[in-house]
Scaffold this motif. Structure first.
Motif, PDB file in Angstrom:
ATOM      1  N   LEU A 178      12.124  -1.427  -5.977  1.00 27.42           N
ATOM      2  CA  LEU A 178      11.193  -0.551  -6.940  1.00 27.42           C
ATOM      3  C   LEU A 178      10.591   0.565  -6.013  1.00 27.42           C
ATOM      4  CD1 LEU A 178       9.208  -3.395  -9.031  1.00 27.42           C
ATOM      5  CD2 LEU A 178      11.630  -2.098  -9.498  1.00 27.42           C
ATOM      6  N   LEU A 179      10.184   0.280  -4.857  1.00 26.18           N
ATOM      7  CA  LEU A 179       9.616   1.187  -4.111  1.00 26.18           C
ATOM      8  C   LEU A 179      10.519   2.237  -3.660  1.00 26.18           C
ATOM      9  CD1 LEU A 179       7.165  -1.195  -2.079  1.00 26.18           C
ATOM     10  CD2 LEU A 179       6.495   0.221  -3.945  1.00 26.18           C
ATOM     11  N   SER A 180      11.826   1.629  -3.212  1.00 25.29           N
ATOM     12  CA  SER A 180      12.515   2.986  -2.561  1.00 25.29           C
ATOM     13  C   SER A 180      13.268   3.677  -3.732  1.00 25.29           C
ATOM     14  CB  SER A 180      13.560   2.200  -1.757  1.00 25.29           C
ATOM     15  OG  SER A 180      14.216   1.098  -2.543  1.00 25.29           O
ATOM     16  N   SER A 181      12.897   3.257  -5.094  1.00 26.16           N
ATOM     17  CA  SER A 181      13.283   4.262  -5.932  1.00 26.16           C
ATOM     18  C   SER A 181      12.185   5.239  -6.398  1.00 26.16           C
ATOM     19  CB  SER A 181      13.555   3.349  -7.441  1.00 26.16           C
ATOM     20  OG  SER A 181      12.221   3.124  -8.022  1.00 26.16           O
ATOM     21  N   LEU A 182      11.194   5.247  -5.890  1.00 23.16           N
ATOM     22  CA  LEU A 182      10.106   6.423  -6.080  1.00 23.16           C
ATOM     23  C   LEU A 182      10.752   7.803  -5.306  1.00 23.16           C
ATOM     24  CD1 LEU A 182       6.870   4.224  -5.484  1.00 23.16           C
ATOM     25  CD2 LEU A 182       7.602   5.483  -7.673  1.00 23.16           C
ATOM     26  N   PRO A 183      10.438   8.691  -5.769  1.00 28.63           N
ATOM     27  CA  PRO A 183      11.068   9.993  -5.348  1.00 28.63           C
ATOM     28  C   PRO A 183      10.452  10.428  -4.011  1.00 28.63           C
ATOM     29  CG  PRO A 183      10.746  10.433  -7.743  1.00 28.63           C
ATOM     30  CD  PRO A 183      10.431   9.306  -7.395  1.00 28.63           C
ATOM     31  N   MET A 184       9.072  10.214  -3.658  1.00 29.75           N
ATOM     32  CA  MET A 184       8.437  10.356  -2.682  1.00 29.75           C
ATOM     33  C   MET A 184       8.677   9.373  -1.469  1.00 29.75           C
ATOM     34  SD  MET A 184       6.131  12.708  -2.544  1.00 29.75           S
ATOM     35  CE  MET A 184       5.019  13.851  -3.595  1.00 29.75           C
ATOM     36  N   PHE A 185       9.567   8.197  -1.827  1.00 26.59           N
ATOM     37  CA  PHE A 185       9.733   7.000  -0.805  1.00 26.59           C
ATOM     38  C   PHE A 185       9.876   7.597   0.631  1.00 26.59           C
ATOM     39  CE2 PHE A 185      12.335   4.039   1.390  1.00 26.59           C
ATOM     40  CZ  PHE A 185      11.609   3.055   1.379  1.00 26.59           C
ATOM     41  N   PRO A 186      10.885   8.758   0.803  1.00 27.56           N
ATOM     42  CA  PRO A 186      11.248   8.966   2.232  1.00 27.56           C
ATOM     43  C   PRO A 186       9.955   9.573   3.110  1.00 27.56           C
ATOM     44  CG  PRO A 186      13.044   9.904   0.600  1.00 27.56           C
ATOM     45  CD  PRO A 186      11.846   9.402  -0.072  1.00 27.56           C
ATOM     46  N   TRP A 187       8.808  10.056   2.314  1.00 29.90           N
ATOM     47  CA  TRP A 187       7.958  10.614   3.105  1.00 29.90           C
ATOM     48  C   TRP A 187       6.640   9.572   3.248  1.00 29.90           C
ATOM     49  CZ3 TRP A 187      10.959  13.360   0.075  1.00 29.90           C
ATOM     50  CH2 TRP A 187      11.518  14.534   0.417  1.00 29.90           C
ATOM     51  N   MET A 188       6.677   8.402   2.476  1.00 29.25           N
ATOM     52  CA  MET A 188       5.699   7.428   2.350  1.00 29.25           C
ATOM     53  C   MET A 188       5.945   6.476   3.489  1.00 29.25           C
ATOM     54  SD  MET A 188       5.322   6.443  -1.432  1.00 29.25           S
ATOM     55  CE  MET A 188       4.638   7.613  -2.592  1.00 29.25           C
ATOM     56  N   ASP A 189       4.701   6.219   4.021  1.00 28.57           N
ATOM     57  CA  ASP A 189       4.161   5.111   4.932  1.00 28.57           C
ATOM     58  C   ASP A 189       3.811   3.792   4.046  1.00 28.57           C
ATOM     59  OD1 ASP A 189       3.846   3.401   6.887  1.00 28.57           O
ATOM     60  OD2 ASP A 189       2.720   4.693   8.177  1.00 28.57           O
ATOM     61  N   ILE A 190       4.521   2.831   3.999  1.00 30.57           N
ATOM     62  CA  ILE A 190       4.291   1.723   2.855  1.00 30.57           C
ATOM     63  C   ILE A 190       3.758   0.450   3.699  1.00 30.57           C
ATOM     64  CG2 ILE A 190       4.901   0.482   0.987  1.00 30.57           C
ATOM     65  CD1 ILE A 190       5.951   2.722  -0.147  1.00 30.57           C
ATOM     66  N   THR A 191       2.826  -0.041   3.373  1.00 28.85           N
ATOM     67  CA  THR A 191       2.619  -1.370   3.921  1.00 28.85           C
ATOM     68  C   THR A 191       2.484  -2.494   2.582  1.00 28.85           C
ATOM     69  OG1 THR A 191       0.392  -1.139   4.367  1.00 28.85           O
ATOM     70  CG2 THR A 191       1.958  -1.065   6.178  1.00 28.85           C
ATOM     71  N   VAL A 192       3.084  -3.542   2.732  1.00 28.36           N
ATOM     72  CA  VAL A 192       3.083  -4.565   1.544  1.00 28.36           C
ATOM     73  C   VAL A 192       2.287  -6.064   2.000  1.00 28.36           C
ATOM     74  CG1 VAL A 192       4.644  -6.107   0.375  1.00 28.36           C
ATOM     75  CG2 VAL A 192       5.008  -3.411   0.585  1.00 28.36           C
ATOM     76  N   GLU A 193       1.583  -6.179   1.129  1.00 26.09           N
ATOM     77  CA  GLU A 193       0.690  -7.699   1.185  1.00 26.09           C
ATOM     78  C   GLU A 193       0.957  -8.411   0.087  1.00 26.09           C
ATOM     79  OE1 GLU A 193      -3.297  -7.299   1.887  1.00 26.09           O
ATOM     80  OE2 GLU A 193      -3.684  -9.140   3.035  1.00 26.09           O
ATOM     81  N   PRO A 194       1.428  -9.852   0.594  1.00 23.87           N
ATOM     82  CA  PRO A 194       1.874 -10.790  -0.299  1.00 23.87           C
ATOM     83  C   PRO A 194       0.467 -11.373  -0.864  1.00 23.87           C
ATOM     84  CG  PRO A 194       2.675 -11.528   1.564  1.00 23.87           C
ATOM     85  CD  PRO A 194       2.039 -10.226   1.836  1.00 23.87           C
ATOM     86  N   VAL A 195       0.054 -11.414  -2.313  1.00 31.72           N
ATOM     87  CA  VAL A 195      -1.066 -12.302  -2.600  1.00 31.72           C
ATOM     88  C   VAL A 195      -0.676 -13.557  -3.310  1.00 31.72           C
ATOM     89  CG1 VAL A 195      -2.798 -10.354  -2.265  1.00 31.72           C
ATOM     90  CG2 VAL A 195      -1.308 -10.619  -4.277  1.00 31.72           C
ATOM     91  N   ALA A 196      -1.555 -14.484  -3.237  1.00 38.34           N
ATOM     92  CA  ALA A 196      -1.310 -15.720  -3.940  1.00 38.34           C
ATOM     93  C   ALA A 196      -2.211 -15.944  -5.159  1.00 38.34           C
ATOM     94  CB  ALA A 196      -1.450 -16.893  -3.163  1.00 38.34           C
ATOM     95  N   THR A 197      -2.148 -16.430  -6.162  1.00 43.10           N
ATOM     96  CA  THR A 197      -2.905 -16.815  -7.089  1.00 43.10           C
ATOM     97  C   THR A 197      -4.065 -17.593  -6.649  1.00 43.10           C
ATOM     98  OG1 THR A 197      -1.299 -16.745  -8.625  1.00 43.10           O
ATOM     99  CG2 THR A 197      -3.203 -17.729  -9.477  1.00 43.10           C
ATOM    100  N   HIS A 198      -5.134 -17.306  -6.855  1.00 42.20           N
ATOM    101  CA  HIS A 198      -6.505 -18.109  -6.584  1.00 42.20           C
ATOM    102  C   HIS A 198      -6.564 -19.259  -7.445  1.00 42.20           C
ATOM    103  CE1 HIS A 198     -10.505 -19.383  -5.281  1.00 42.20           C
ATOM    104  NE2 HIS A 198     -10.057 -18.498  -4.013  1.00 42.20           N
ATOM    105  N   PRO A 199      -6.943 -20.475  -6.996  1.00 41.53           N
ATOM    106  CA  PRO A 199      -7.170 -21.634  -7.859  1.00 41.53           C
ATOM    107  C   PRO A 199      -8.293 -21.367  -8.934  1.00 41.53           C
ATOM    108  CG  PRO A 199      -7.339 -22.253  -5.535  1.00 41.53           C
ATOM    109  CD  PRO A 199      -7.084 -21.002  -5.478  1.00 41.53           C
ATOM    110  N   GLN A 200      -9.035 -20.450  -8.801  1.00 41.43           N
ATOM    111  CA  GLN A 200     -10.148 -19.982  -9.723  1.00 41.43           C
ATOM    112  C   GLN A 200      -9.629 -19.379 -10.860  1.00 41.43           C
ATOM    113  OE1 GLN A 200     -13.556 -18.191  -8.236  1.00 41.43           O
ATOM    114  NE2 GLN A 200     -13.865 -19.726  -6.655  1.00 41.43           N
ATOM    115  N   GLU A 201      -8.489 -18.782 -10.811  1.00 39.30           N
ATOM    116  CA  GLU A 201      -7.598 -17.989 -11.777  1.00 39.30           C
ATOM    117  C   GLU A 201      -6.389 -18.788 -12.349  1.00 39.30           C
ATOM    118  OE1 GLU A 201      -7.121 -13.888 -10.905  1.00 39.30           O
ATOM    119  OE2 GLU A 201      -9.099 -13.552 -10.629  1.00 39.30           O
ATOM    120  N   GLN A 202      -6.167 -19.999 -11.996  1.00 39.96           N
ATOM    121  CA  GLN A 202      -4.967 -20.807 -12.540  1.00 39.96           C
ATOM    122  C   GLN A 202      -5.429 -21.259 -13.795  1.00 39.96           C
ATOM    123  OE1 GLN A 202      -3.922 -22.812  -8.834  1.00 39.96           O
ATOM    124  NE2 GLN A 202      -2.121 -21.666  -8.483  1.00 39.96           N
TER     125      GLN A 202
END
Lengths: 91, 91, 91, 91, 91, 91, 91, 91, 91, 91
Positions: free
Chosen positions: J67-91
């Motif tokens: 998905l991210l590399s399909s963005l037209p600006m991707f070649p100029w973007m400096d991207i960092t990705v952080e995985p997030v888990a569902t919090h028990p309070q929202e389950q």
């Protein structure tokens, strides 16, 4: 001995498509050779980045450097190497 | 294969002198063994710190970990390991 | 989905041997279960440190957190998780 | 006095091969002189990088700077210097 | 040779006043000796911190370490050393 | 009031020799004026780098900025300023 | 001269309420004096932290250190000081 | 206005189970109130850590600090706040 | 709500004087408008750098972004924003 | 699974307006598709920067990278990705 190898590809976005394509083909071919030789055991993509993490196996850091610097993209890569030891649970 | 090994000693300043002295003696004895075996090739002190930089030679990262974790001070040490390759000028 | 998981064990050096030994046994047993279940695919030791790098496979970050927090050493671990994507060369 | 000297070579990948080759030859020749003079005691390659770690011996930081800035690649190098003290175990 | 030496004093705030006072007196006495011997040429306080920056002159990093580790507060200090070269404008 | 001023010179290596030489001469002349005026009390070279550390004395940060930005190399310099306080031992 | 002063309060959470309350009262009283004297011109809270950013005005870094170290919480504070210059637009 | 709030819980592992349980219950109750009031819009767990990322909505940083410091775990939390602006695509 | 805004100006040193001058004039004019509107409450220069720290007041981060991106130098600026809360001592 | 994705846009300020405008239009169109598909759940602007934080939902890191590399600006973007888990309070 195993190494985790993080490689950021800094090839400029302005690189002509033809040059980029030639480099990528060469990169893939060389990677296939390293796989066949048992040196490149796994290769992941870092999501969102033009970057990879590879699991390499080779005799030592000197051989590892020779392998990495044989990659066609090497002059544009920012590489960091982390040596890893076998965990007792896997011995 | 050679490794540069940086070790910060975090033994608390409150450690009783006797315990500290016992650990230092053991540390020196083990270091002498590693020197005799050809694993510890050089050892420097980082000026102003309770820290050292060592040049180790061993088969791989697994043997290196075994050597380092055999040091009596190991539980209090904050160690970082850097693999180094032979430079073509020295081959 | 795969994750690279770096875990620094901060169990204090003063921990009684019995407690430490009990925790390590529990840790090993739980790790064996995770291996059997296909969640823990590789485990390396970071040379010179009381630390590991693990390659995990699980459904998502929520399941990963459940697995990691089920380890007996979890309360003393400083863990960082990095998601990795399948590289086109391995698809 | 000894120094550990880390040098990242930032010569741009686009540098013409002839210029690069001329610089490398000059670099090697100057390094050989420093070796012969006893100033450059060891030289390692950082695996995966266009970078080196050198163990230098010289009178002081002023002489060290003169030596390093005499290298043909100096204008493109990002250098950091770490002073190291003799360890009591080696005195 | 000159060094800039940054020292953060980590003596815990709970240290009894008497012990703290004894250490400070010893620190001052030793610093005066280093000044008289020409080793400590300047000493600044880092504003807002229990920290100093000192300009030391000594033969090499080994002598510097001996001087610094002779300070009574040394076991609680976090010290970093930076070698400085004479600038051509001052030669 | 005194300041420690760290200045990395980022003038590109490709700068024509004539331009570089003109800038260096202007830099030296301005530095001599600052020395004569009592504003520049010491100047060190950071070994291995095109960088300096200066000890400045001036009324305040506003005057310091005026002095630093009057240097011909200022547009290419990456400067960080650290205020230092007089240590009680030197009062 | 003005300074931006960032202060993280590291008073341990276990500190008895009475001690904490006494320190806070003293802190407030001393801050009020600094305000009245024109040394503390603004004080912000860093949201989510037991930390503040203050805008101080004083003669120089030496006076600033005297002011900061007169705060009752000083022994538990981790303070960093940034000198700021008057901007031409405000002169 | 929205804020992303990262909170690392530093409650020591040695905290008695009863105290920990009491704090967690209080934490949950207060979080539920913030949810009901529309201040806490999302809450994620950082996988592998005793840490969360929350999406808060409140009038300003002052109200945000009041909300965060009302959490029972606040004294043990290391919190960093990042203000976020509405993106034109969502206006 | 108040924000501390740090802005590093990365306009290349090679920018023609005319362009630079035009941008600076526009920058000043826009800053004056923000001052008149009560959005820009203070502006400092970071000594030794082409950088400023500003104290802004605006409704929220969205308005702040609109203000900052209206500055003519915005495309060359590296800006970081820190939200600050009113301190109880100033309420 | 959800990810927080930070993207710094490094498109050079010198990029011709037409090219920039074409890229922005393409970026917006692709973002709208990702929103419609349920992959892009929220998008914030980082105030003062040409940067965004996005909340993505997708099967795993491999799909996210696609998905991210399909963005037209991707070649100029400096991207960092952080995985997030569902919090028990929202389950």
């Amino acid at each position: 001995m195993e190494f985790l190898v993080r490689a950021e590809n800094r090839l400029p976005p302005e690189t002509p498509e033809e040059e980029r394509s030639r480099l990528k083909k060469g990169e893939r071919a060389r990677a296939d050779e390293l796989r066949a030789a048992g040196n490149l055991k796994r290769l992941w993509r870092v999501p969102g980045r033009n970057a990879t993490i590879g699991l390499y196996e080779c005799a030592d850091a000197t051989e590892l450097h020779d392998l990495l610097s044989s990659l066609p993209m090497f002059p544009w890569m920012d590489i960091t190497v982390e040596p890893v030891a076998t965990h007792p649970q896997e011995q």
